[in-house]
Structure formats: C-alpha cells, structure tokens
Design a protein around this motif. Sequence first.
Motif, PDB file in Angstrom:
ATOM      1  N   GLN A   1     -14.629 -25.187-112.546  1.00  0.00           N
ATOM      2  CA  GLN A   1     -15.274 -24.499-113.638  1.00  0.00           C
ATOM      3  C   GLN A   1     -16.089 -24.930-114.547  1.00  0.00           C
ATOM      4  N   THR A   2     -15.699 -25.850-115.332  1.00  0.00           N
ATOM      5  CA  THR A   2     -16.130 -26.850-116.092  1.00  0.00           C
ATOM      6  C   THR A   2     -16.839 -28.001-115.830  1.00  0.00           C
ATOM      7  N   GLN A   3     -16.386 -28.484-114.784  1.00  0.00           N
ATOM      8  CA  GLN A   3     -17.302 -29.573-114.195  1.00  0.00           C
ATOM      9  C   GLN A   3     -16.996 -31.264-114.702  1.00  0.00           C
ATOM     10  N   VAL A   4     -15.458 -30.794-115.494  1.00  0.00           N
ATOM     11  CA  VAL A   4     -15.043 -31.892-116.297  1.00  0.00           C
ATOM     12  C   VAL A   4     -13.978 -32.734-115.296  1.00  0.00           C
ATOM     13  N   THR A   5     -13.954 -33.674-115.417  1.00  0.00           N
ATOM     14  CA  THR A   5     -13.170 -34.788-114.839  1.00  0.00           C
ATOM     15  C   THR A   5     -11.747 -34.856-115.184  1.00  0.00           C
ATOM     16  N   ARG A   6     -10.754 -34.303-114.469  1.00  0.00           N
ATOM     17  CA  ARG A   6      -9.554 -34.185-114.828  1.00  0.00           C
ATOM     18  C   ARG A   6      -8.868 -35.487-114.864  1.00  0.00           C
ATOM     19  N   ALA A   7      -8.959 -36.134-113.632  1.00  0.00           N
ATOM     20  CA  ALA A   7      -8.618 -37.632-113.501  1.00  0.00           C
ATOM     21  C   ALA A   7      -9.234 -38.490-112.467  1.00  0.00           C
ATOM     22  N   ASN A   8      -9.187 -39.724-112.818  1.00  0.00           N
ATOM     23  CA  ASN A   8     -10.062 -40.725-112.044  1.00  0.00           C
ATOM     24  C   ASN A   8      -9.133 -41.922-111.605  1.00  0.00           C
ATOM     25  N   PHE A   9      -9.279 -42.096-110.409  1.00  0.00           N
ATOM     26  CA  PHE A   9      -8.551 -43.393-109.748  1.00  0.00           C
ATOM     27  C   PHE A   9      -9.481 -44.136-109.039  1.00  0.00           C
ATOM     28  N   GLU A  10      -9.327 -45.697-109.455  1.00  0.00           N
ATOM     29  CA  GLU A  10     -10.252 -46.720-108.865  1.00  0.00           C
ATOM     30  C   GLU A  10      -9.505 -46.774-107.428  1.00  0.00           C
ATOM     31  N   LEU A  11     -10.670 -46.765-106.384  1.00  0.00           N
ATOM     32  CA  LEU A  11     -10.085 -46.748-104.789  1.00  0.00           C
ATOM     33  C   LEU A  11      -9.247 -47.980-104.406  1.00  0.00           C
ATOM     34  N   THR A  12      -9.485 -48.992-105.179  1.00  0.00           N
ATOM     35  CA  THR A  12      -8.557 -50.385-105.282  1.00  0.00           C
ATOM     36  C   THR A  12      -7.182 -50.004-105.472  1.00  0.00           C
ATOM     37  N   SER A  13      -7.000 -48.916-106.313  1.00  0.00           N
ATOM     38  CA  SER A  13      -5.636 -48.801-106.708  1.00  0.00           C
ATOM     39  C   SER A  13      -4.790 -47.949-105.765  1.00  0.00           C
ATOM     40  N   VAL A  14      -5.474 -47.257-104.966  1.00  0.00           N
ATOM     41  CA  VAL A  14      -4.718 -46.351-103.862  1.00  0.00           C
ATOM     42  C   VAL A  14      -4.367 -47.359-103.032  1.00  0.00           C
ATOM     43  N   MET A  15      -2.923 -47.280-102.588  1.00  0.00           N
ATOM     44  CA  MET A  15      -2.128 -48.439-101.831  1.00  0.00           C
ATOM     45  C   MET A  15      -1.936 -47.647-100.512  1.00  0.00           C
ATOM     46  N   GLN A  16      -1.511 -46.404-100.408  1.00  0.00           N
ATOM     47  CA  GLN A  16      -1.190 -45.820 -99.202  1.00  0.00           C
ATOM     48  C   GLN A  16      -1.659 -44.312 -99.281  1.00  0.00           C
ATOM     49  N   PHE A  17      -1.966 -43.864 -98.198  1.00  0.00           N
ATOM     50  CA  PHE A  17      -2.542 -42.196 -98.018  1.00  0.00           C
ATOM     51  C   PHE A  17      -2.338 -41.896 -96.587  1.00  0.00           C
ATOM     52  N   ALA A  18      -1.963 -40.571 -96.580  1.00  0.00           N
ATOM     53  CA  ALA A  18      -1.515 -39.895 -95.364  1.00  0.00           C
ATOM     54  C   ALA A  18      -1.490 -38.478 -95.360  1.00  0.00           C
ATOM     55  N   ALA A  19      -1.792 -37.968 -94.246  1.00  0.00           N
ATOM     56  CA  ALA A  19      -1.769 -36.249 -93.977  1.00  0.00           C
ATOM     57  C   ALA A  19      -0.401 -36.025 -93.460  1.00  0.00           C
ATOM     58  N   HIS A  20       0.057 -34.899 -93.622  1.00  0.00           N
ATOM     59  CA  HIS A  20       1.252 -34.303 -93.136  1.00  0.00           C
ATOM     60  C   HIS A  20       0.931 -34.032 -91.504  1.00  0.00           C
ATOM     61  N   GLN A  21       1.872 -34.643 -90.593  1.00  0.00           N
ATOM     62  CA  GLN A  21       1.650 -34.587 -89.393  1.00  0.00           C
ATOM     63  C   GLN A  21       1.947 -33.208 -88.645  1.00  0.00           C
ATOM     64  N   GLU A  22       2.814 -32.208 -89.394  1.00  0.00           N
ATOM     65  CA  GLU A  22       2.689 -30.713 -88.981  1.00  0.00           C
ATOM     66  C   GLU A  22       1.965 -29.835 -89.674  1.00  0.00           C
ATOM     67  N   ASN A  23       2.176 -30.070 -90.957  1.00  0.00           N
ATOM     68  CA  ASN A  23       0.957 -29.220 -91.859  1.00  0.00           C
ATOM     69  C   ASN A  23      -0.123 -29.888 -92.260  1.00  0.00           C
ATOM     70  N   LYS A  24      -1.111 -29.765 -91.455  1.00  0.00           N
ATOM     71  CA  LYS A  24      -2.234 -30.641 -91.339  1.00  0.00           C
ATOM     72  C   LYS A  24      -3.225 -30.471 -92.863  1.00  0.00           C
ATOM     73  N   ARG A  25      -2.809 -29.447 -93.623  1.00  0.00           N
ATOM     74  CA  ARG A  25      -3.512 -29.514 -94.875  1.00  0.00           C
ATOM     75  C   ARG A  25      -2.909 -29.852 -96.029  1.00  0.00           C
ATOM     76  N   LEU A  26      -1.926 -30.846 -95.735  1.00  0.00           N
ATOM     77  CA  LEU A  26      -1.097 -31.397 -96.881  1.00  0.00           C
ATOM     78  C   LEU A  26      -1.634 -32.964 -96.921  1.00  0.00           C
ATOM     79  N   VAL A  27      -1.825 -33.580 -97.918  1.00  0.00           N
ATOM     80  CA  VAL A  27      -2.260 -35.064 -97.993  1.00  0.00           C
ATOM     81  C   VAL A  27      -2.106 -35.393 -99.215  1.00  0.00           C
ATOM     82  N   GLY A  28      -1.602 -36.832 -99.036  1.00  0.00           N
ATOM     83  CA  GLY A  28      -0.874 -37.445-100.425  1.00  0.00           C
ATOM     84  C   GLY A  28      -1.392 -38.895-100.358  1.00  0.00           C
ATOM     85  N   PHE A  29      -1.189 -39.301-101.665  1.00  0.00           N
ATOM     86  CA  PHE A  29      -1.745 -40.881-101.680  1.00  0.00           C
ATOM     87  C   PHE A  29      -0.763 -41.465-103.105  1.00  0.00           C
TER      88      PHE A  29
END
Length: 652
Positions: A538-566
């Motif tokens: 709505q406001t186009q304001v950034t709520r949070a920002n993560f450096e890509l180098t700080s993302v250590m793991q990322f994966a999607a749920h293997q049964e519910n395809k719409r779930l993702v986490g990092f």
Amino acid sequence: MLIASGPSTRSLLSVFEEDAGTLTDYTNQLLQAMQRVYGAQNEMCLATQQLSKQLLAYEKQNFALGKGDEEVISTLHYFSKVVDELNVLHTELAKQLADTMVLPIIQFREKDLTEVSTLKDLFGLASNEHDLSMAKYSRLPKKKENEKVKTDVVKEVAAARRKQHLSSLQYYCALNALQYRKRVAMMEPMIGFAHGQINFFKKGAEMFSQNMNSFLSSVADMVQSIQVELEAEAEKMRVSQQDLLSVDESVYAPDSDVAAPQINRNLIQKAGYLNLRSKTGLVTTTWERLYFFTQGGNLMCQPRGAVAGGLIQDLDNCSVMAVDCEDRRYCFQITTPNGKSGIILQAESRKENEEWICAINNISRQIYLTDNPEAVAIKLNQTALQAVTPITSFGKKQESSCPSQNLRNLELENDKIAPKAAVHVLDADELIAPGTPIQFDIVLPATEFLDQNRGSRRTNPFGETEDETFPEAEDSLLQQMFVVRFLGSMAVRTDTSREVIYEAMRQVLAARAIHNIFRTTESHLMVTSRTLRLIDPQTQVTRANFELTSVMQFAAHQENKRLVGFVVRTPESTGGEALSTYVFESNSEGEKICYAISLGKEIIEVQKDPEALAQLMLSIPLTNDGKYVLLNEQADDSDGSPSENRGAESEA
C-alpha cells in the motif's frame, strides 16, 4: 447490764459502745455480702433467660456449612426448655433470698443499730444540759439573794438530772438488748438462705427425673462420637501435613516443570491467578494479581474481598496468542473478533500460560455449547496437530527434489555421491530450542540496523524505510517481485540443514492452528542480486531488508508448494550472531522464490569472474529497462504487485 451512772458505769458504757460500733461495721459488711449473693442470683435469672433465647436462635443463623445440624438444633431446643424451667427456679430462689436473708439484716441495721445510735445522741445531749445546769448552780453566791432565782436554778438542775437519768436508762437498756438481738440477727438471714437453697435443689431434683438422665446420656454419646470423628480427621490432616513436608521444595516453585510441562490442551474451562496489565498513564502501566475463571463463553475476574466475579471479556470468536510485553515472561493477549487488542495477562508458569491459551481458544470456538465439549475439544486439537506435516516426513524426501537449494551443480553432484551413512539427521531439539517463542507479526531489526550505520538519513520510528534509501535496487542485475504473506518467524540453533526450515514451518503452522490465528500480513518480496526486501504493497515502504549474503538456507515445502522459508544470520549487539527462520506463504510456487534467491547468490559469486558473469547473464532475459528477470514470474504474481514495480512481461 448497765444500771447505774457512776465512774464504773461510765467505763463499762465505753465497752458497750465499742461493741456496738464494731457490730455496726460488721453488719454493713455482712449486708454487702448478702446483697452480692442476691444480685448474683438475679443475674443468674437474667443470664438463664438470655441463654434460653440464644439456644433457640441457633436455628435462625443460616450457617453456610449448616448441613447435618438437625440433631444439634433439636438438642438445643430441648436444652432451651430445661433452661427455662431452671430460670423459674432461679427466680423463685432470688425472691426467697430477698425476703428471708436480705430483709432481716436490713431491718436489724435500720431498727436496732439505728435506735442505739439515736439514744446515744440523746444521752449525750442530756448529759451536756446537766453539766450546764450544775455549773449555773455552782455559781450561786453565799449571800442571800433573790429566792426566786435560786429556786429556778434548783428546779433547772432537778429537771436536767431527771432527763439525764431517763435517757441513760433508755440508752443502757438498748445496749443491753442489742447483745441479744445481734445473735438473732446473725442467725435469721442464714436460716432463710439455707431454706431457699434447699427448696431450690429439691425442686431441681424433682425436675431432672430419669428422662432427663437418659437424655443427657444420649447427648454425651453423640458428643463422644463427634469427638472420635474429629480425632480421625485430625489424624488424616496430620498425615497429609507429613506428606507435604516430605515433598521436594521444587514442587512449590511456580515453574518447576519448565523443561517438559504436562499441558492439557483440551480444557473448556480454566481458573487461577493471573497478572492483569492496566494502563495508569500515557506510558506507565501496572500489573495486578487477580483471580480469573471462565464461565461459559465469558472470562470472569474476582478481586480479593469480592463476593462474586465480574465480566472481563467475552471470549466467543476472539483470538488469543502469546506476546512479549515489558520484558515479562508467559504473557498472552486476547483480541476481540473485530481485531481490536483486548487485555494482556501474565501466567506464573509456562504450563499455566499454554493451558490458558488453549482453554480460551477452545472456548472461542464455542465448544462449550456442544453436548460433549470435552470430546469435541480433544478431536479438534488432534485434527489441528495432524494437519501439520511432522518433521520425520521431511527426512524421507529425496535430497535431489529441491535443486534450487544448491548453489552450483557441482555441489549437487557431490551431495549425490556422498554416502547416505554419513548423513546425520538432527533431532527437533537440535534444530530449535524447546519453548522458543514464535513471532506472528513482521517486526524485524534489519532496517534499524542499517539506520544505525547510516547516520546521514532520518530514522523512521516505526522501523520502516522508504524505497529511496536503497539505491542498490536501481543498480541490481536481478530484480524479481513475489506476493507473499508472512506466517511467522522464530530463532533456530543451526543453519547447516534444510530440516531446520521444515521444523520451523511445522511449529509455526501448528501454533497458528492450535491458537486459532488466521490473520496474516501481505507483502511484496523483492529478490535482487544483493538483497531480499519486504515491501508494503500500500505505502511502498520497505518493512525489512536482508543482505543476500546473510541468507544461509532457503527451501520450499515439499507437499504444500506455496510455503517457503529461509534462514538469516544477523549480528547481535553483544558481538555474536543470531539465526532466525522466516516462513512465508506465496501466491506462486515456493520453488520459484528459491530459484530467484539461488540465482542472486550465484550472481554474487560470479561477479568476481567477469567471463563467468557474462556467460551467466546471457542465459537470463532482460526487461525493457535493462534488468534481468525470470521467465513467467510476472504472470503468476499479477494479482498483487503494482505495475510500476513489475518487470517487463516479454523477453528481451
């Protein structure tokens, strides 16, 4: 006996007068003692009368614990009749004491002793008159004077002597008679006292016949049986006290089973003490310990000293969740159905906290209106837990089913070659600490951390940052937008395995299902070759920002395809680093987000080698403004992303 008026008589008179004075003092003291006895007897009459009334009043007291008092009431009624009869006897005895004991001694004092005192005064006056007349007679001269004066003086002396003689005789007779009357006066009152007591006891003996003896015997037996019950109960209490003293003191600790508490999640009613948070000013709050209990669909509170509880919150269709409040543990908040924040409460232990949350959650579903609410609560909680995939199912998935997690194909090949025996499956406790709180709102320190290191720009007090503060978005080689909804985040212990993401997904979904939390926050996830940004649509304001180098793991749920986490590694103020897992639900497949993150990390790696970077860029399509974008992503996210932030819809 006094009969003369010589010196010997005067001496003897003094003895009689002393005896009369002593008798007067003694009589007064004796009368006081007898009047005290009579007063006590009158008091006994009034006391027995009051006692009879109080015995009858026992039935009208309406004791809260008066069950089983019928025998006591009937017994007290009988005793009241007995006391009434005794009151009649005491009243009669008091009358007899007044007539035969007190009255004779009063008459002796008022008649005999008063008569002696009066005669003594008259005798003294006569003696004084005689002395005056004799003094006048002694002053007559030797010469012949007027015969008339002499005759008058002689007559005056004769009259004074006659009067003195008469008063002395009366006085002496009264003193002599007093010696006899005092004996009678001492005996007569006691005779009356003895007769009154004998008559009282005689009538009392006639009253308490054999029936009274049997009644008293039955009452004594009843008292004895009650005493036996009391001793048995006292023995039980003594044993209970010994058992309590033998228990370890840790049992009395508020949070003794914090490691593995036995939590009952099927409660439909709950009661206990909680701390209620109240605002006392704009920024000040107070916490008050009160007794809370549930009644139907209401949360009730009963302050100390109150007779009954009052309504605090209607629990129907409300939501409840654990919150962090003023650096206090075990706090939870009840939110009304319209989304307004309700009250904040604090439990004394983790067990109490979770049971209160589960009980309020069950009540909010109106389970208490069903025929068997306990069974319904058990079934709903089991269904909620079964709806979440357990962590063991993730371990059974093939390692090659999520290639986006591997940064390079060489790493994937090495994973396939690695022997399965070397793979160590981590336990849930090794992945996430037990009791780790879950945060259901997106409140992150990333932008605040950037603000602290960028002193040249203004800090937003709400932790939000405008898009212009991130110029790297304009220079990024990769820019991809996804519509996501934040589900929750929590601290983790490791970033070496994707299982930590699966376990975080399981716990977040389970917590939302158990605590009836359905509200989510929608954001735009911007993946660039440098950062991951969460943008308010709505406001186009950034709520949070993560450096890509700080993302250590990322994966999607293997049964519910719409779930993702990092998993993100962030620095702490103490100098160390913290690991946190963030779980989202995407409008598109989670694998696409994972591929975009993987591509961004590959761009970072190959930027060190210009030839490799050029070769990689040739395989990625461009937007009209020269940005690299993934194929077919914009069409999937067209329902939630604004046109100005969306990449080109055609290949470059």
